[in-house]
Design a protein around this motif. Structure first.
Motif, PDB file in Angstrom:
ATOM      1  N   ARG A 252     -22.607  12.595  50.876  1.00 31.97           N
ATOM      2  CA  ARG A 252     -23.281  11.528  51.631  1.00 31.97           C
ATOM      3  C   ARG A 252     -22.259  10.542  52.208  1.00 31.97           C
ATOM      4  O   ARG A 252     -22.359  10.135  53.369  1.00 31.97           O
ATOM      5  CB  ARG A 252     -24.277  10.805  50.716  1.00 31.97           C
ATOM      6  N   LEU A 253     -21.246  10.181  51.424  1.00 28.22           N
ATOM      7  CA  LEU A 253     -20.197   9.288  51.912  1.00 28.22           C
ATOM      8  C   LEU A 253     -19.404   9.918  53.059  1.00 28.22           C
ATOM      9  O   LEU A 253     -19.092   9.250  54.047  1.00 28.22           O
ATOM     10  CB  LEU A 253     -19.248   8.911  50.773  1.00 28.22           C
ATOM     11  N   ALA A 254     -19.071  11.202  52.923  1.00 24.46           N
ATOM     12  CA  ALA A 254     -18.325  11.891  53.990  1.00 24.46           C
ATOM     13  C   ALA A 254     -19.160  11.953  55.266  1.00 24.46           C
ATOM     14  O   ALA A 254     -18.647  11.728  56.364  1.00 24.46           O
ATOM     15  CB  ALA A 254     -17.918  13.288  53.536  1.00 24.46           C
ATOM     16  N   GLU A 255     -20.436  12.255  55.132  1.00 23.18           N
ATOM     17  CA  GLU A 255     -21.319  12.284  56.301  1.00 23.18           C
ATOM     18  C   GLU A 255     -21.398  10.908  56.949  1.00 23.18           C
ATOM     19  O   GLU A 255     -21.385  10.795  58.179  1.00 23.18           O
ATOM     20  CB  GLU A 255     -22.707  12.775  55.899  1.00 23.18           C
ATOM     21  N   ALA A 256     -21.458   9.871  56.126  1.00 25.76           N
ATOM     22  CA  ALA A 256     -21.512   8.505  56.660  1.00 25.76           C
ATOM     23  C   ALA A 256     -20.218   8.180  57.402  1.00 25.76           C
ATOM     24  O   ALA A 256     -20.247   7.608  58.501  1.00 25.76           O
ATOM     25  CB  ALA A 256     -21.753   7.505  55.533  1.00 25.76           C
ATOM     26  N   PHE A 257     -19.084   8.559  56.809  1.00 24.11           N
ATOM     27  CA  PHE A 257     -17.804   8.273  57.458  1.00 24.11           C
ATOM     28  C   PHE A 257     -17.701   8.987  58.800  1.00 24.11           C
ATOM     29  O   PHE A 257     -17.401   8.363  59.820  1.00 24.11           O
ATOM     30  CB  PHE A 257     -16.633   8.693  56.560  1.00 24.11           C
ATOM     31  N   PHE A 258     -17.938  10.287  58.815  1.00 29.94           N
ATOM     32  CA  PHE A 258     -17.784  11.031  60.063  1.00 29.94           C
ATOM     33  C   PHE A 258     -18.847  10.656  61.086  1.00 29.94           C
ATOM     34  O   PHE A 258     -18.589  10.684  62.290  1.00 29.94           O
ATOM     35  CB  PHE A 258     -17.741  12.539  59.798  1.00 29.94           C
ATOM     36  N   GLY A 259     -20.029  10.270  60.621  1.00 29.97           N
ATOM     37  CA  GLY A 259     -21.044   9.773  61.544  1.00 29.97           C
ATOM     38  C   GLY A 259     -20.590   8.491  62.228  1.00 29.97           C
ATOM     39  O   GLY A 259     -20.741   8.320  63.439  1.00 29.97           O
ATOM     40  N   ARG A 260     -19.998   7.612  61.447  1.00 28.50           N
ATOM     41  CA  ARG A 260     -19.483   6.364  62.025  1.00 28.50           C
ATOM     42  C   ARG A 260     -18.297   6.631  62.944  1.00 28.50           C
ATOM     43  O   ARG A 260     -18.184   6.038  64.014  1.00 28.50           O
ATOM     44  CB  ARG A 260     -19.113   5.391  60.909  1.00 28.50           C
ATOM     45  N   LEU A 261     -17.427   7.535  62.533  1.00 30.12           N
ATOM     46  CA  LEU A 261     -16.287   7.895  63.377  1.00 30.12           C
ATOM     47  C   LEU A 261     -16.784   8.422  64.728  1.00 30.12           C
ATOM     48  O   LEU A 261     -16.282   8.023  65.779  1.00 30.12           O
ATOM     49  CB  LEU A 261     -15.427   8.951  62.670  1.00 30.12           C
ATOM     50  N   ARG A 262     -17.803   9.271  64.695  1.00 35.19           N
ATOM     51  CA  ARG A 262     -18.365   9.820  65.944  1.00 35.19           C
ATOM     52  C   ARG A 262     -19.094   8.757  66.763  1.00 35.19           C
ATOM     53  O   ARG A 262     -19.282   8.924  67.959  1.00 35.19           O
ATOM     54  CB  ARG A 262     -19.305  10.984  65.633  1.00 35.19           C
ATOM     55  N   ALA A 263     -19.490   7.675  66.135  1.00 34.48           N
ATOM     56  CA  ALA A 263     -20.146   6.591  66.872  1.00 34.48           C
ATOM     57  C   ALA A 263     -19.134   5.587  67.409  1.00 34.48           C
ATOM     58  O   ALA A 263     -19.201   5.186  68.572  1.00 34.48           O
ATOM     59  CB  ALA A 263     -21.163   5.881  65.970  1.00 34.48           C
ATOM     60  N   TYR A 264     -18.185   5.184  66.570  1.00 38.00           N
ATOM     61  CA  TYR A 264     -17.266   4.112  66.954  1.00 38.00           C
ATOM     62  C   TYR A 264     -16.235   4.529  67.995  1.00 38.00           C
ATOM     63  O   TYR A 264     -16.021   3.807  68.971  1.00 38.00           O
ATOM     64  CB  TYR A 264     -16.522   3.569  65.728  1.00 38.00           C
ATOM     65  N   ILE A 265     -15.579   5.654  67.790  1.00 32.15           N
ATOM     66  CA  ILE A 265     -14.462   6.005  68.668  1.00 32.15           C
ATOM     67  C   ILE A 265     -14.923   6.277  70.097  1.00 32.15           C
ATOM     68  O   ILE A 265     -14.356   5.711  71.038  1.00 32.15           O
ATOM     69  CB  ILE A 265     -13.630   7.162  68.079  1.00 32.15           C
ATOM     70  N   PRO A 266     -15.954   7.090  70.322  1.00 31.56           N
ATOM     71  CA  PRO A 266     -16.424   7.232  71.713  1.00 31.56           C
ATOM     72  C   PRO A 266     -16.913   5.923  72.317  1.00 31.56           C
ATOM     73  O   PRO A 266     -16.747   5.672  73.505  1.00 31.56           O
ATOM     74  CB  PRO A 266     -17.571   8.244  71.606  1.00 31.56           C
ATOM     75  N   ALA A 267     -17.499   5.056  71.481  1.00 36.44           N
ATOM     76  CA  ALA A 267     -17.957   3.758  71.982  1.00 36.44           C
ATOM     77  C   ALA A 267     -16.774   2.891  72.403  1.00 36.44           C
ATOM     78  O   ALA A 267     -16.871   2.132  73.364  1.00 36.44           O
ATOM     79  CB  ALA A 267     -18.791   3.052  70.917  1.00 36.44           C
ATOM     80  N   LEU A 268     -15.662   3.016  71.693  1.00 37.19           N
ATOM     81  CA  LEU A 268     -14.466   2.243  72.054  1.00 37.19           C
ATOM     82  C   LEU A 268     -13.823   2.753  73.338  1.00 37.19           C
ATOM     83  O   LEU A 268     -13.234   1.987  74.085  1.00 37.19           O
ATOM     84  CB  LEU A 268     -13.449   2.289  70.909  1.00 37.19           C
ATOM     85  N   THR A 269     -13.928   4.035  73.596  1.00 36.14           N
ATOM     86  CA  THR A 269     -13.294   4.605  74.785  1.00 36.14           C
ATOM     87  C   THR A 269     -14.216   4.619  76.004  1.00 36.14           C
ATOM     88  O   THR A 269     -13.756   4.881  77.108  1.00 36.14           O
ATOM     89  CB  THR A 269     -12.813   6.048  74.501  1.00 36.14           C
ATOM     90  N   ALA A 270     -15.481   4.330  75.803  1.00 40.76           N
ATOM     91  CA  ALA A 270     -16.445   4.364  76.906  1.00 40.76           C
ATOM     92  C   ALA A 270     -16.308   3.128  77.798  1.00 40.76           C
ATOM     93  O   ALA A 270     -15.858   2.073  77.360  1.00 40.76           O
ATOM     94  CB  ALA A 270     -17.866   4.441  76.356  1.00 40.76           C
ATOM     95  N   ALA A 271     -16.721   3.285  79.018  1.00 40.79           N
ATOM     96  CA  ALA A 271     -16.708   2.163  79.966  1.00 40.79           C
ATOM     97  C   ALA A 271     -17.804   1.147  79.634  1.00 40.79           C
ATOM     98  O   ALA A 271     -17.678  -0.028  79.953  1.00 40.79           O
ATOM     99  CB  ALA A 271     -16.893   2.682  81.389  1.00 40.79           C
ATOM    100  N   ASP A 272     -18.866   1.593  78.975  1.00 38.56           N
ATOM    101  CA  ASP A 272     -19.996   0.727  78.646  1.00 38.56           C
ATOM    102  C   ASP A 272     -19.713  -0.029  77.348  1.00 38.56           C
ATOM    103  O   ASP A 272     -19.764   0.545  76.248  1.00 38.56           O
ATOM    104  CB  ASP A 272     -21.262   1.573  78.502  1.00 38.56           C
ATOM    105  N   ALA A 273     -19.413  -1.303  77.431  1.00 38.03           N
ATOM    106  CA  ALA A 273     -19.077  -2.122  76.266  1.00 38.03           C
ATOM    107  C   ALA A 273     -20.242  -2.249  75.287  1.00 38.03           C
ATOM    108  O   ALA A 273     -20.043  -2.491  74.103  1.00 38.03           O
ATOM    109  CB  ALA A 273     -18.620  -3.503  76.716  1.00 38.03           C
TER     110      ALA A 273
END
Length: 130
Positions: free
Chosen positions: A53-74
């Motif tokens: 569950r912790l690993a899923e939470a980590f990778f889920g957040r990683l998949r949410a945060y990093i693309p959000a940081l690189t996207a043009a939409d703030a």
């Protein structure tokens, strides 16, 4: 998890050795979480489920945060943080946290990976205005 995701992403952009270090940092994080669960009295049978569950939470957040940081939409980062950090729709501190995370990500991008690998990470101040 947020800071770990930022460091993990930064090391993933480096050499094979730096990517291996990123994996080692993640492995150490997992071992620490495993140890912590056991210290809290979680049963040997339940620890693997909690770790998954912790690993899923980590990778889920990683998949949410990093693309959000690189996207043009703030707004994407703000939405990801609201969903993963806060439980309310418009929490106080969301704008500050969004600015902090962007600042931390940009600061990591400017830092030498060797220094990061040695644990010398210059995070933005939590109290200073961003």
């Amino acid at each position: 998890m947020l800071h770990l995701a930022l460091v993990f992403d930064r090391l993933a952009q480096g050499s094979k050795a730096e990517r291996a270090l990123g994996q080692a940092v993640f492995d150490r994080f997992c071992q620490d979480m495993d140890d912590h669960l056991r210290e809290q009295g979680v049963s040997d049978l339940k620890v693997p489920k909690d770790m998954r569950r912790l690993a899923e939470a980590f990778f889920g957040r990683l998949r949410a945060y990093i693309p959000a940081l690189t996207a043009a939409d703030a707004e994407l980062l703000r939405t990801a943080l609201r969903r993963n950090v806060f439980a309310e729709e418009n929490p106080p501190g969301l704008d500050w946290l969004t600015a902090y995370v962007r600042c931390a990500w940009e600061a990591l991008a400017r830092q030498d990976r060797t220094a990061i690998a040695q644990g010398r990470i210059a995070w933005p101040s939590l109290t200073a205005p961003i």
